[in-house]
Design an enzyme around this catalytic site. Structure first.
Site, PDB file in Angstrom:
ATOM      1  CB  THR A  56       0.815   5.334  -1.561  1.00 45.69           C
ATOM      2  OG1 THR A  56       1.888   5.763  -0.733  1.00 45.69           O
ATOM      3  CG2 THR A  56       1.350   4.400  -2.634  1.00 45.69           C
ATOM      4  CB  CYS A  57      -4.460   5.064  -2.459  1.00 50.80           C
ATOM      5  SG  CYS A  57      -4.061   3.868  -1.156  1.00 50.80           S
TER       6      CYS A  57
END
Length: 251
Positions: free
Chosen positions: A55-56
């Site tokens: 996600t990052c």
């Protein structure tokens, strides 16, 4: 893993933790203090569980980098990405992500994150102590606003994103189009298209044939076999002549 706060409104109106961060810059060890980063500035900081995590890398960092110019037009002096990682990992991640608009700060010892009440134990997945995902707006070292992800299992990503922060700062801020261009080395039409975009101050992501894609990819994505192929917000504009006409019509 449970969030230690619910949410961390306790920090709003308070000063950021006073920490000195050691990190590598130009192959040298240097330091930056909280005062260096925040004093006399308007800063957006977003913190996340780890560099190179899905996600990052796919959403959190790229969108802040993409909207950096818009944040600057709305009074933000710098955007900081923080994680409980070491400086070598953070620097490698920034380079891999081509996030030139973001200042990455390694909170390797977790001191800043602990001071924010955001240090959580992710030992069950082998991460050890990491930061809960959140973002905040800091003015002259004082926290004005925080967006803390909800206390739910996994790695929620609902409120600490760049668009939510920008909407808080200015709900009417004009966001740039997402622009991508498929090119190949030595192509004069590609060079012309790059010049046109630069002259209009439009940031774009370049996808290079032979490096990032193949001719099959170009045909599959755009329906055309020629380059460049330029896309605005998912719409295929076409080649360099089509781009010139498109930009003229946008005036």
């Amino acid at each position: 893993m449970s969030n230690p706060v619910s949410p961390n409104a306790d920090m709003v109106g308070k000063a950021v933790p006073s920490v000195v961060f050691p990190f590598r810059e130009n192959d040298q060890w240097v330091t930056a203090s909280s005062d260096d980063l925040f004093a006399g500035k308007t800063v957006v900081l977003f913190s996340l569980p780890g560099a190179f995590t899905p996600t990052c890398s796919s959403a959190h960092l790229p969108r802040y980098n993409e909207l950096a110019g818009t944040f600057a037009k709305n009074g933000v002096d710098s955007i900081i990405c923080m994680s409980v990682n070491d400086t070598f990992v953070m620097n490698a991640w920034k380079e891999d992500q081509e996030a030139e608009n973001i200042t990455v700060i390694p909170d390797g010892n977790g001191e800043f994150t602990a001071g924010m009440g955001m240090l959580v134990d992710k030992g069950e997945i082998g991460f050890g102590k990491r930061s809960w995902r959140y973002s905040m707006l800091v003015k002259n070292g004082i926290i004005e606003k925080m967006f803390v992800e909800p206390d739910v299992p996994g790695d929620p990503f609902e409120v600490s994103d760049a668009d939510t922060m920008l909407n808080y700062i200015n709900p009417n801020a004009a966001k740039p189009s997402s622009v991508a261009m498929i090119t190949k080395p030595g192509c004069p039409h590609c060079s012309r298209a790059k010049t046109l975009l630069s002259e209009h101050g439009i940031a774009y992501e370049e996808i290079v044939l032979g490096k990032d894609a193949t001719s099959v990819s170009v045909k599959a994505i755009s329906g055309n076999a020629t380059v460049p192929q330029i896309f605005f917000d998912g719409k295929n504009i076409g080649g360099s002549d089509d781009l010139a006409a498109f930009l003229t019509n946008q005036k």
